[in-house]
Design an enzyme around this catalytic site. Structure first.
Site, PDB file in Angstrom:
ATOM      1  N   SER A 150      57.303  16.031 -24.303  1.00  0.00           N
ATOM      2  CA  SER A 150      56.529  14.866 -23.894  1.00  0.00           C
ATOM      3  C   SER A 150      57.414  13.676 -23.568  1.00  0.00           C
ATOM      4  O   SER A 150      56.959  12.713 -22.957  1.00  0.00           O
ATOM      5  CB  SER A 150      55.567  14.475 -25.017  1.00  0.00           C
ATOM      6  OG  SER A 150      56.292  14.003 -26.138  1.00  0.00           O
ATOM      7  N   GLY A 151      58.668  13.717 -24.006  1.00  0.00           N
ATOM      8  CA  GLY A 151      59.546  12.568 -23.863  1.00  0.00           C
ATOM      9  C   GLY A 151      59.685  11.783 -25.147  1.00  0.00           C
ATOM     10  O   GLY A 151      60.565  10.943 -25.276  1.00  0.00           O
ATOM     11  N   GLY A 152      58.805  12.047 -26.128  1.00  0.00           N
ATOM     12  CA  GLY A 152      58.872  11.365 -27.405  1.00  0.00           C
ATOM     13  C   GLY A 152      59.818  12.052 -28.362  1.00  0.00           C
ATOM     14  O   GLY A 152      60.305  13.159 -28.118  1.00  0.00           O
ATOM     15  N   VAL A 153      60.056  11.408 -29.505  1.00  0.00           N
ATOM     16  CA  VAL A 153      61.034  11.915 -30.460  1.00  0.00           C
ATOM     17  C   VAL A 153      60.570  13.222 -31.097  1.00  0.00           C
ATOM     18  O   VAL A 153      61.385  14.107 -31.378  1.00  0.00           O
ATOM     19  CB  VAL A 153      61.344  10.857 -31.538  1.00  0.00           C
ATOM     20  CG1 VAL A 153      60.117  10.515 -32.353  1.00  0.00           C
ATOM     21  CG2 VAL A 153      62.476  11.315 -32.446  1.00  0.00           C
ATOM     22  N   ASP A 154      59.271  13.391 -31.321  1.00  0.00           N
ATOM     23  CA  ASP A 154      58.787  14.582 -32.026  1.00  0.00           C
ATOM     24  C   ASP A 154      59.081  15.854 -31.247  1.00  0.00           C
ATOM     25  O   ASP A 154      59.678  16.803 -31.771  1.00  0.00           O
ATOM     26  CB  ASP A 154      57.285  14.472 -32.300  1.00  0.00           C
ATOM     27  CG  ASP A 154      56.925  13.211 -33.060  1.00  0.00           C
ATOM     28  OD1 ASP A 154      57.813  12.674 -33.749  1.00  0.00           O
ATOM     29  OD2 ASP A 154      55.776  12.765 -32.963  1.00  0.00           O
ATOM     30  N   SER A 155      58.649  15.903 -29.996  1.00  0.00           N
ATOM     31  CA  SER A 155      58.877  17.107 -29.202  1.00  0.00           C
ATOM     32  C   SER A 155      60.361  17.271 -28.894  1.00  0.00           C
ATOM     33  O   SER A 155      60.860  18.402 -28.790  1.00  0.00           O
ATOM     34  CB  SER A 155      58.058  17.072 -27.908  1.00  0.00           C
ATOM     35  OG  SER A 155      58.461  16.005 -27.065  1.00  0.00           O
TER      36      SER A 155
ATOM     37  N   GLU B  46      53.269   6.202 -56.774  1.00  0.00           N
ATOM     38  CA  GLU B  46      53.821   6.448 -55.444  1.00  0.00           C
ATOM     39  C   GLU B  46      53.749   5.247 -54.518  1.00  0.00           C
ATOM     40  O   GLU B  46      54.453   5.190 -53.502  1.00  0.00           O
ATOM     41  CB  GLU B  46      53.121   7.654 -54.791  1.00  0.00           C
ATOM     42  CG  GLU B  46      51.673   7.424 -54.374  1.00  0.00           C
ATOM     43  CD  GLU B  46      50.674   7.706 -55.481  1.00  0.00           C
ATOM     44  OE1 GLU B  46      49.500   7.929 -55.158  1.00  0.00           O
ATOM     45  OE2 GLU B  46      51.061   7.695 -56.676  1.00  0.00           O
TER      46      GLU B  46
ATOM     47  N   LYS C 252      57.475  10.894 -39.844  1.00  0.00           N
ATOM     48  CA  LYS C 252      58.225  10.395 -38.696  1.00  0.00           C
ATOM     49  C   LYS C 252      59.659  10.010 -39.048  1.00  0.00           C
ATOM     50  O   LYS C 252      60.595  10.341 -38.310  1.00  0.00           O
ATOM     51  CB  LYS C 252      57.492   9.194 -38.094  1.00  0.00           C
ATOM     52  CG  LYS C 252      58.179   8.557 -36.905  1.00  0.00           C
ATOM     53  CD  LYS C 252      58.157   9.453 -35.681  1.00  0.00           C
ATOM     54  CE  LYS C 252      56.770   9.484 -35.074  1.00  0.00           C
ATOM     55  NZ  LYS C 252      56.746  10.186 -33.764  1.00  0.00           N
TER      56      LYS C 252
ATOM     57  N   HIS D 245      48.910   4.716 -59.853  1.00  0.00           N
ATOM     58  CA  HIS D 245      49.573   5.362 -58.711  1.00  0.00           C
ATOM     59  C   HIS D 245      51.047   4.942 -58.648  1.00  0.00           C
ATOM     60  O   HIS D 245      51.372   3.870 -58.123  1.00  0.00           O
ATOM     61  CB  HIS D 245      48.864   4.994 -57.404  1.00  0.00           C
ATOM     62  CG  HIS D 245      47.520   5.632 -57.265  1.00  0.00           C
ATOM     63  ND1 HIS D 245      47.338   6.877 -56.706  1.00  0.00           N
ATOM     64  CD2 HIS D 245      46.294   5.202 -57.642  1.00  0.00           C
ATOM     65  CE1 HIS D 245      46.054   7.189 -56.735  1.00  0.00           C
ATOM     66  NE2 HIS D 245      45.395   6.194 -57.296  1.00  0.00           N
TER      67      HIS D 245
ATOM     68  N   CYS E  56      46.060   9.965 -61.438  1.00  0.00           N
ATOM     69  CA  CYS E  56      44.686   9.509 -61.245  1.00  0.00           C
ATOM     70  C   CYS E  56      43.712  10.677 -61.413  1.00  0.00           C
ATOM     71  O   CYS E  56      43.560  11.206 -62.509  1.00  0.00           O
ATOM     72  CB  CYS E  56      44.540   8.813 -59.889  1.00  0.00           C
ATOM     73  SG  CYS E  56      43.058   7.796 -59.735  1.00  0.00           S
ATOM     74  N   TYR E  57      43.058  11.148 -60.333  1.00  0.00           N
ATOM     75  CA  TYR E  57      42.162  12.299 -60.449  1.00  0.00           C
ATOM     76  C   TYR E  57      42.905  13.504 -61.020  1.00  0.00           C
ATOM     77  O   TYR E  57      42.338  14.293 -61.789  1.00  0.00           O
ATOM     78  CB  TYR E  57      41.578  12.645 -59.082  1.00  0.00           C
ATOM     79  CG  TYR E  57      40.619  13.818 -59.075  1.00  0.00           C
ATOM     80  CD1 TYR E  57      39.251  13.621 -59.240  1.00  0.00           C
ATOM     81  CD2 TYR E  57      41.085  15.128 -58.892  1.00  0.00           C
ATOM     82  CE1 TYR E  57      38.364  14.693 -59.224  1.00  0.00           C
ATOM     83  CE2 TYR E  57      40.205  16.198 -58.887  1.00  0.00           C
ATOM     84  CZ  TYR E  57      38.850  15.978 -59.057  1.00  0.00           C
ATOM     85  OH  TYR E  57      37.975  17.048 -59.052  1.00  0.00           O
TER      86      TYR E  57
ATOM     87  N   GLY F 122      42.305  11.573 -55.992  1.00  0.00           N
ATOM     88  CA  GLY F 122      41.242  11.997 -55.091  1.00  0.00           C
ATOM     89  C   GLY F 122      40.002  11.151 -55.278  1.00  0.00           C
ATOM     90  O   GLY F 122      39.844  10.464 -56.293  1.00  0.00           O
TER      91      GLY F 122
END
Length: 526
Positions: A236-241, A184, A382, A182, A88-89, A61
Site C-alpha cells: 500500500s505504501g504504508g509501513v505495515d505492508s 498497565e 505499530k 489496572h 480487575c475482572y 473485562g
C-alpha cells in the site's frame, strides 16, 4: 533437508476477558522483554502448554462474574503450577474459582485512587514479590463496580483503597496474585514496576524477547507455512505492508511477488516512492497496476463511509485477483494486518469487541480468491512494527512514515469523491507535512493529515467574495493507535500551514484544526 522448527520463546499468555486495556497489558509485558500473546478466555490447557508459558495474566473485562454468560476460563489453569496474575475482572473470576465471593461494591471506583500496600511485617514479606520497590502509599487507576467481598482462608490481602478493602491479594498455596486496579495504564505510576515484579520475581522470566528474536521465529514460521509455494503481497505504501514485504522477502526470497494497486486515492508521489524502495532497494519482484479509473468510477456519487470502504475493498479484491493470475503457482496472500486492525474490526479474543470500522485487509477476502492468508504482523502494535522495520533494514523515511488508511484519501474526503477534490486534498496534505517536517515535528507526532470537509465558507480574496471548501487539519500523538490525543502543535506552524493552503490552493477558503482525542473520536474522520 529437514524443516527447521522454530524455538519456543518463553511466553505470557493473556486471557482476554474483553478489557479495553488488554492491548496495553501485552505492550507492557513485551516492553519488559517477555513475549506476550493475547488468547481467548476459554483456551484449553493443551493450547496453553504448547505456548511454553512461564506465567498467565487474566485481563479485566466489562462483565460481572456472577452474571449468566459472563466469560470464564478453565479452573484447571490453577493446576498448571505456573504463576497467575488476575487484573480487575481477572482477579474476581480467579477469586470465585478458588473459593472467594464477588458482589457489587457499595460504591464504584473509577479513576485515580489512593492505594495502601500492607505494611505489617507478617504480610509485607508476602507482598514483597509483587510490590517490591513500590511505595506503601501510592496511586492506582481503578475502573470497577464489583468487589471481591470474601476471600476465604486460602487468601491473603495485600493492599486496600478507601472503598475497596481487597485491592490486591495472593493465594497462600498457589502462585496466584490479584490486583483490582489496572497496573498497565500510565495513570498507575508504579504499574510497570508491579508487572515487572510479576514477570521477574514471581515468574522468573529470562527476559529474552526482542525484535531480533521475533524476526528469526517469524522467518521460520513463514517458511513452515509457505514451503515452496509462491507468496503474493499487496503493497500500500504504508509501513505495515512494507515491513510485511521485507520480512517475507527475508523468509522466502524470490518466492515473493508484490502487487501495488494505484487506486487513484493515494498520497502525492506514493507510487514513485514504492517503486523506488522495493525495486531499487530490496530488488523485489514488484507489479504495479494502474486502476484509478476503475476505483473512481465505482465510487462515483458514494458518500457513506462504510459503503466507501466496502466498494474499495471489493474493487481491490477484483483488481488483485486479475493481477495475481499472471503469477504462476501463487497460493498465498500476505497482508500487513496489525493487532489494532483486528480489534477495531470486532475480532477480539473475548469476542466482545465492538466493530468500530471495516478494514478491507481483515477477513475481507472471499474464499473464491483461492489464497491462504499469511499475516506475519497480526500480533504486533505499530511501534513494534517500526522497530521491526529498522531491524530489517528499511529506509527511515519508510519506517517512520505516518500511517495511511487502506481506503486512502476516500475517507479523508467527506462526501463524494472526484478527481478535482483528490488533487486539492493531496496538495493541502503535502503542505501540512512539509511545514511539520520543516519544524522538526514529523517524528514527534504519530499521524498528521488534511481532510476535505463537506462545507463551504465565505472568504474575501482580492476585491471579491468567494464561497469555497474548508480544509480540516488533524494531528495526533499515540504509541499504539488504540488511543490518541490531539497534538499541541505550535501556533506558528499552524499559521504557516493555514496561510500556505489558503494562498496556494485556489479552491480553499478556510482552514480549521481538529482537537478531538480518541476516544471518543476515531483518528480518521470516516
Amino acid at each position: 533437508m529437514k524443516q527447521q522448527q522454530p524455538s519456543i520463546e518463553q511466553t505470557i499468555p493473556i486471557l482476554d476477558f474483553g478489557s479495553q486495556y488488554v492491548q496495553l497489558i501485552a505492550r507492557r509485558v513485551r516492553e519488559a522483554g517477555v513475549r506476550a500473546l493475547l488468547v481467548r478466555p476459554d483456551i484449553s490447557l493443551e493450547e496453553l502448554k504448547a505456548m511454553n508459558p512461564v506465567g498467565l495474566i487474566l485481563s479485566g473485562g466489562p462483565s460481572s462474574v456472577y452474571e449468566a454468560g459472563a466469560p470464564r476460563c478453565d479452573p484447571d489453569i490453577f493446576k498448571l503450577d505456573i504463576p497467575v496474575l488476575g487484573i480487575c475482572y481477572g482477579m474476581q473470576i480467579a477469586a470465585e474459582l478458588l473459593g472467594g465471593r464477588v458482589q457489587p461494591g457499595q460504591a464504584g471506583e473509577y479513576g485515580a485512587t489512593h492505594l495502601a500496600v500492607e505494611s505489617r511485617s507478617s504480610t509485607a514479606a508476602l507482598a514483597a514479590d509483587l510490590f517490591a520497590g513500590v511505595p506503601e502509599q501510592t496511586t492506582v487507576w481503578m475502573s470497577h463496580g464489583d468487589q471481591v467481598r470474601d476471600l476465604g482462608p486460602d487468601f491473603i490481602p495485600l493492599a486496600s483503597t478507601p472503598v475497596c478493602p481487597l485491592a490486591a491479594m495472593r493465594h497462600k498455596n498457589k502462585p496466584f496474585f490479584g490486583v483490582q486496579f489496572h497496573p498497565e495504564v500510565t495513570h498507575t505510576p508504579h504499574g510497570v514496576k508491579i508487572l515487572e515484579n510479576f514477570l521477574y520475581r514471581v515468574c522468573r522470566a529470562a527476559g529474552t524477547w526482542q525484535m531480533g528474536n521475533f524476526v528469526d521465529s517469524a522467518v521460520v514460521k513463514i517458511r513452515g507455512q509457505v514451503g515452496g509455494g509462491r507468496v503474493v503481497c499487496g503493497l500500500s505504501g504504508g509501513v505495515d505492508s512494507a515491513v510485511a514485504a521485507a520480512l517475507l522477502h527475508r523468509a522466502v526470497g524470490d518466492q515473493l511477488t508484490c502487487i501495488f494497486v494505484d487506486n487513484g486515492l493515494l498520497r502525492k508521489n506514493e507510487r514513485e516512492n514504492v517503486e523506488s524502495t522495493f525495486r531499487d532497494h530490496f530488488r523485489i519482484d514488484l507489479r504495479v497496476v494502474d486502476a484509478a479509473d476503475e476505483f473512481l468510477t465505482a465510487l462515483a456519487g458514494v458518500t457513506e463511509p462504510q459503503q466507501k470502504r466496502m466498494i474499495i475493498g471489493k474493487a481491490f479484491i477484483d483488481v488483485f485477483k486479475r493481477a495475481s493470475k499472471d503469477i504462476p503457482d501463487a497460493g498465498f496472500l500476505a497482508q500487513g494486518t496489525l493487532y489494532p486492525d483486528v480489534i477495531e474490526s470486532g475480532h477480539g479474543y473475548a469476542r466482545t469487541a465492538a466493530n468500530i470500522k471495516l478494514h478491507h485487509n481483515v477477513g475481507g477476502l472471499p474464499a473464491e480468491l483461492g489464497f491462504e492468508l499469511v499475516e506475519p504482523l497480526r500480533d504486533l502494535f505499530k511501534d513494534e512494527v517500526r522497530r521491526l522495520g529498522e531491524v530489517l533494514g528499511l529506509p527511515d523515511a519508510m519506517v517512520w512514515r505516518h500511517p495511511f488508511p487502506g481506503p486512502g484519501l476516500a475517507v479523508r474526503i467527506i462526501g463524494d469523491i472526484t478527481r478535482e477534490k483528490l488533487d486539492l486534498l493531496r496538495r493541502a496534505d503535502e503542505i501540512f507535512l512539509e511545514e511539520l517536517t520543516a519544524a522538526g515535528l514529523y517524528r514527534t507526532t504519530a499521524q498528521t493529515f488534511a481532510v476535505l470537509l463537506p462545507v463551504q465558507s465565505v472568504a474575501v480574496m482580492g476585491d471579491g467574495r468567494s464561497y469555497k471548501p474548508v480544509i480540516g487539519l488533524r494531528s495526533v500523538d499515540s504509541t499504539d493507535f488504540m488511543t490518541a490525543d490531539w497534538s499541541r502543535l505550535p501556533y506558528d506552524v499552524l499559521a504557516r500551514t493555514s496561510g500556505r493552503i489558503v494562498n496556494e490552493i485556489r479552491g480553499v477558503s478556510r482552514v480549521v484544526y481538529d482537537i478531538t482525542s480518541k476516544p471518543p473520536g476515531t483518528i480518521e474522520w470516516e
